[in-house]
Design a protein around this motif. Sequence first.
Motif, PDB file in Angstrom:
ATOM      1  N   GLN A 109       1.320   6.294  -7.111  1.00  0.00           N
ATOM      2  CA  GLN A 109       0.170   7.135  -7.435  1.00  0.00           C
ATOM      3  C   GLN A 109       0.495   8.610  -7.255  1.00  0.00           C
ATOM      4  O   GLN A 109       0.080   9.447  -8.059  1.00  0.00           O
ATOM      5  N   HIS A 164       0.821  -1.205   0.000  1.00  0.00           N
ATOM      6  CA  HIS A 164       0.000   0.000   0.000  1.00  0.00           C
ATOM      7  C   HIS A 164       0.864   1.267   0.000  1.00  0.00           C
ATOM      8  O   HIS A 164       0.487   2.286  -0.578  1.00  0.00           O
ATOM      9  N   GLU A 209       2.439   1.518  -3.618  1.00  0.00           N
ATOM     10  CA  GLU A 209       1.400   1.971  -4.559  1.00  0.00           C
ATOM     11  C   GLU A 209       1.029   3.434  -4.310  1.00  0.00           C
ATOM     12  O   GLU A 209       0.753   4.168  -5.250  1.00  0.00           O
ATOM     13  N   ARG A 210       1.057   3.847  -3.054  1.00  0.00           N
ATOM     14  CA  ARG A 210       0.780   5.253  -2.734  1.00  0.00           C
ATOM     15  C   ARG A 210       1.842   6.163  -3.348  1.00  0.00           C
ATOM     16  O   ARG A 210       1.522   7.221  -3.910  1.00  0.00           O
TER      17      ARG A 210
END
Length: 98
Positions: free
Chosen positions: A75, A68, A71-72
């Motif tokens: 992004q 997470h 991916e953060r």
Amino acid sequence: MTNENNPIDFGAFTEPKKRPEPVSAPEESKKEKGRGERQEWVSRQPAAEPVAPQKATEGQISIKGPDHIIERFKQLCKDDRRVYYDMLEILMDKFEGK
């Protein structure tokens, strides 16, 4: 040397003839092409080596962490349209108070 299985008469073949050695052209004919002197190939190499602009050497790192968070970060880079190293530099500058 023919038989019913092999109808070719190999005895009729002779040794291959050797090609005659090529005759080199006399120096006068080479001189006639140019302005009285022998023409040489023009070098394709540059007269002086160009100086490359100084650029930073590149490195590579691999970061392991929870999916997470990775991916953060991806992004965050995608939303701001930045490459990873650029965003990493921004985050490090903010952390260091620059």
